[in-house]
Scaffold this motif. Structure first.
Motif, mmCIF file in Angstrom:
data_model
loop_
_atom_site.group_PDB
_atom_site.id
_atom_site.type_symbol
_atom_site.label_atom_id
_atom_site.label_comp_id
_atom_site.label_asym_id
_atom_site.label_seq_id
_atom_site.Cartn_x
_atom_site.Cartn_y
_atom_site.Cartn_z
ATOM 1 N N ALA A 178 0.897 -1.087 -0.051
ATOM 2 C CA ALA A 178 0.192 -0.028 -0.013
ATOM 3 C C ALA A 178 0.855 1.201 -0.168
ATOM 4 O O ALA A 178 0.514 2.395 -0.563
ATOM 5 N N ALA A 179 2.086 0.963 0.667
ATOM 6 C CA ALA A 179 2.789 2.620 0.865
ATOM 7 C C ALA A 179 3.585 2.670 -0.522
ATOM 8 O O ALA A 179 3.667 3.852 -0.916
ATOM 9 N N PHE A 180 3.887 1.461 -1.432
ATOM 10 C CA PHE A 180 4.319 1.762 -2.579
ATOM 11 C C PHE A 180 3.275 2.037 -3.582
ATOM 12 O O PHE A 180 3.733 3.299 -4.260
ATOM 13 N N ALA A 181 2.219 1.736 -3.425
ATOM 14 C CA ALA A 181 1.104 2.287 -4.327
ATOM 15 C C ALA A 181 0.725 3.626 -4.069
ATOM 16 O O ALA A 181 0.455 4.286 -5.096
ATOM 17 N N ALA A 182 0.823 4.163 -2.811
ATOM 18 C CA ALA A 182 0.783 5.508 -2.701
ATOM 19 C C ALA A 182 1.842 6.245 -3.001
ATOM 20 O O ALA A 182 2.149 7.658 -2.619
ATOM 21 N N LYS A 183 2.906 5.766 -3.498
ATOM 22 C CA LYS A 183 4.405 6.515 -3.540
ATOM 23 C C LYS A 183 4.923 6.975 -2.142
ATOM 24 O O LYS A 183 5.719 8.259 -2.506
ATOM 25 N N GLN A 184 4.829 6.297 -1.326
ATOM 26 C CA GLN A 184 5.505 6.612 0.178
ATOM 27 C C GLN A 184 6.941 6.173 -0.140
ATOM 28 O O GLN A 184 7.773 6.402 1.071
ATOM 29 N N VAL A 185 7.260 4.936 -0.575
ATOM 30 C CA VAL A 185 8.631 4.567 -0.616
ATOM 31 C C VAL A 185 8.954 4.114 -2.075
ATOM 32 O O VAL A 185 8.031 4.196 -3.073
ATOM 33 N N ASP A 186 10.118 3.864 -2.348
ATOM 34 C CA ASP A 186 10.810 3.582 -3.673
ATOM 35 C C ASP A 186 10.481 2.287 -4.128
ATOM 36 O O ASP A 186 10.439 1.877 -5.125
ATOM 37 N N ILE A 187 10.857 1.328 -2.949
ATOM 38 C CA ILE A 187 10.937 -0.093 -3.165
ATOM 39 C C ILE A 187 9.981 -0.863 -2.138
ATOM 40 O O ILE A 187 9.911 -0.086 -0.869
ATOM 41 N N ALA A 188 9.403 -1.845 -2.361
ATOM 42 C CA ALA A 188 8.801 -2.727 -1.468
ATOM 43 C C ALA A 188 8.808 -4.056 -1.576
ATOM 44 O O ALA A 188 8.787 -4.662 -2.669
#
Length: 334
Positions: A178-188
């Motif tokens: 979810a954090a990746f989908a929200a562009k809060q992290v670069d890699i997941a």
């Protein structure tokens, strides 16, 4: 007369003792136990790779082997681990990472059967990451559990990097996606059903996965005492599992439906999810799983996972790989 009565009393007592010994002996289980002597308590959780157990139960393959199996299903691996370590289970289906941490607490636990390798279901998604070198300095979301650490370490190693070269956010698989989908992290680091969807939503792609690797394995574990005392039952148990796995690998509709009913999904969904896991039958355990000469063997997975467990302080001391498994049941079962 007195002497004669004493003799008869002695003879009578001897006969009574003999009868009692015979009677007691007939009530004790034999060294290998008959299948009906006591049930095998066998536990799984909701990982799709454990469908072989559900099909063996649903198709009565255990009963066909005259084996009484008590089927226990857990909603989480942590509950299952607690129950196994408490001695409430005879057999448990776990990731090899979970199993290694359990062995560190109870050295009598052994891995006795390779269930599956994740075959693309687990992976790493990234945005604007064209090579492992691009990961340096990036923010990566991954859960603080052993198999996700192993997966990320394998990817970073391609560029000579470690977790010290990136910024880690400790998030569970669903939250990391979810954090990746929200562009809060670069890699997941995550797994299906979150992985592919999050990559698309976050404008990225799958940059590394377990496809065609032995990075993440699942195994059946038992204690030494059970392995030694119920060899015949365990051979019967894995013959039943073998039949079930063969049906699943052939996408048998009834087997898929049985597994789906246990997991709360349709047979078609089971078929789709199993595409991300490589299930092993008995032959696969012999030729690949416990074959040290095969580069994709379970032994290789255990070496990597045990090293990671110690490196990340999840076990208190280095573990000898040969002490982690027992292949005697697999190799003696036809």
């Amino acid at each position: 007369m007195f002497k004669l009565s004493s003799v008869w009393r002695s003879i009578s007592l001897a006969l009574v003792s003999l009868v009692l010994v015979v009677a007691c002996s007939s009530q004790q289980p034999s060294a290998t136990n008959s299948p009906q002597a006591q049930p095998l308590v066998s536990a799984t959780n909701n990982w799709i790779g454990y469908s072989g157990h559900h099909v063996a139960v649903g198709k009565n393959f255990f009963k066909d082997e005259k084996l009484d199996v008590q089927d226990i299903f857990f909603q989480s691996a942590s509950e299952q681990i607690t129950a196994f370590l408490a001695g409430k289970l005879d057999l448990g289906w776990f990731t090899s990472g979970d199993a290694i941490q359990m062995v560190a607490k109870d050295p009598s636990i052994k891995m006795i059967y390779l269930i599956d390798y994740s075959n693309g279901s687990d992976g790493i998604i990234g945005r604007n990451i064209k090579s492992p070198q691009d990961a340096k300095g990036k923010t990566i979301a991954r859960e603080n559990i052993l198999f996700e650490k192993v997966l990320l370490a394998a990817y970073l190693k391609k560029a000579g990097l470690t977790e010290k070269d990136v910024s880690i956010k400790d998030l569970a698989a669903a939250d990391a996606a979810a954090a990746f989908a929200a562009k809060q992290v670069d890699i997941a680091v995550s797994y299906e059903p979150y992985l592919t969807k999050a990559a698309k939503q976050g404008g990225g792609e799958v940059i590394f996965s377990t496809k065609d690797t032995n990075l993440i394995a699942d195994v059946v574990v038992a204690r030494d005492k059970l392995i030694q005392s119920r060899k015949t039952d365990l051979q019967a148990y894995f013959r039943a599992v073998d039949k079930a796995v063969k049906l699943l690998n052939a996408s048998d509709p009834e087997a898929l439906k049985i597994a789906g009913q246990k997991l709360g999904v349709s047979g078609e969904e089971v078929k789709s999810q199993l595409e991300g896991a490589k299930l092993f039958d008995l032959e696969g355990n012999k030729t690949i799983g416990f074959n040290k000469d095969n580069p994709n063997s379970l032994i290789g997975n255990l070496e990597l996972t045990a090293q990671a467990a110690y490196k990340y302080e999840m076990v208190p001391k280095p573990l000898v790989v040969e002490s982690l498994y027992d292949d005697s049941i697999v190799k003696s079962t036809n």
